[in-house]
Design a protein around this motif. Structure first.
Motif, short mmCIF file in Angstrom:
data_model
loop_
_atom_site.label_atom_id
_atom_site.label_comp_id
_atom_site.label_asym_id
_atom_site.label_seq_id
_atom_site.Cartn_x
_atom_site.Cartn_y
_atom_site.Cartn_z
N LYS A 64 -8.58 -46.11 12.95
CA LYS A 64 -8.31 -44.88 11.78
C LYS A 64 -9.63 -44.04 11.69
O LYS A 64 -10.54 -44.53 11.47
CB LYS A 64 -7.81 -45.78 10.70
N GLY A 65 -9.20 -42.90 11.51
CA GLY A 65 -10.37 -41.93 11.20
C GLY A 65 -10.88 -41.60 12.61
O GLY A 65 -11.84 -40.57 12.75
N ARG A 66 -10.87 -42.30 13.62
CA ARG A 66 -11.60 -42.01 15.01
C ARG A 66 -10.30 -41.49 16.01
O ARG A 66 -10.80 -41.05 16.95
CB ARG A 66 -12.22 -43.29 15.39
N PHE A 67 -9.37 -42.07 16.04
CA PHE A 67 -8.23 -41.79 17.01
C PHE A 67 -7.34 -40.90 16.34
O PHE A 67 -6.82 -40.83 15.14
CB PHE A 67 -7.53 -42.89 17.53
N THR A 68 -6.73 -39.88 17.26
CA THR A 68 -5.65 -38.76 16.79
C THR A 68 -4.77 -39.07 17.94
O THR A 68 -4.92 -38.91 19.16
CB THR A 68 -6.43 -37.41 16.92
N ILE A 69 -3.31 -38.90 17.53
CA ILE A 69 -2.39 -38.93 18.68
C ILE A 69 -1.80 -37.47 18.40
O ILE A 69 -1.40 -36.93 17.22
CB ILE A 69 -1.31 -39.85 18.22
N ALA A 70 -1.26 -37.08 19.53
CA ALA A 70 -0.38 -35.59 19.39
C ALA A 70 0.25 -35.48 20.74
O ALA A 70 -0.07 -35.91 21.70
CB ALA A 70 -1.88 -34.65 19.43
N ARG A 71 1.23 -34.52 20.35
CA ARG A 71 2.16 -34.19 21.57
C ARG A 71 1.44 -32.80 22.39
O ARG A 71 0.96 -32.17 21.70
CB ARG A 71 3.37 -33.95 21.09
N ASP A 72 1.48 -32.98 23.66
CA ASP A 72 1.04 -31.88 24.32
C ASP A 72 2.25 -30.86 24.50
O ASP A 72 3.01 -30.92 25.39
CB ASP A 72 0.83 -32.33 26.13
N LYS A 73 1.99 -29.70 23.48
CA LYS A 73 2.95 -28.84 23.40
C LYS A 73 3.17 -27.92 24.82
O LYS A 73 3.95 -27.17 25.16
CB LYS A 73 2.60 -28.00 22.28
#
Length: 125
Positions: A64-73
């Motif tokens: 938490k605070g170090r990892f980011t999840i994101a979809r590749d648009k």
């Protein structure tokens, strides 16, 4: 549904890494994709998830605070990234991506019907 996890490797403490999960074989309507990890001798634990219809992220305590999840648009296929910053030796684990119909238990194994093969992340001190 097929899931292909990639991006793992050997890094040093403090480095960053981006994992990718490429999903195929479905329209993925109302799906969620999650990342879990399993360290040697430990149980699998939830890292993060994202709903594919609304791109809503949810994070577990790890990273938490170090990892980011994101979809590749920009990707023509369904691809979800897990950006990991300031990695620590305790982040060493096999990281798995998983997919399932959204049932709002995104931090549990039971939410997910499909699992990728995992990608190994090793963080040296």
């Amino acid at each position: 549904v097929q899931l292909q996890a990639s991006g793992g490797g050997l890094v040093q403490a403090g480095d960053s890494l981006r994992l990718s999960c490429a999903a195929s074989g479905s329209t993925f309507s109302n799906y969620v994709i999650g990342w879990f990890r399993q360290a040697p001798g430990k149980e699998r634990e939830f890292v993060a998830s994202i709903t594919l219809d609304y791109d809503s992220p949810y994070y577990g305590g790890v990273g938490k605070g170090r990892f980011t999840i994101a979809r590749d648009k920009a990707s023509k296929t369904v691809t979800v990234h897990l950006h990991m910053n300031t990695l620590k030796p305790e982040d060493t684990a096999i990281y798995y991506c998983a997919a399932g119909q959204l049932r709002y238990r995104v931090n549990t194994d039971e939410e997910y019907d499909y699992w990728g093969q995992g990608t190994l992340v090793t963080v040296s001190s």
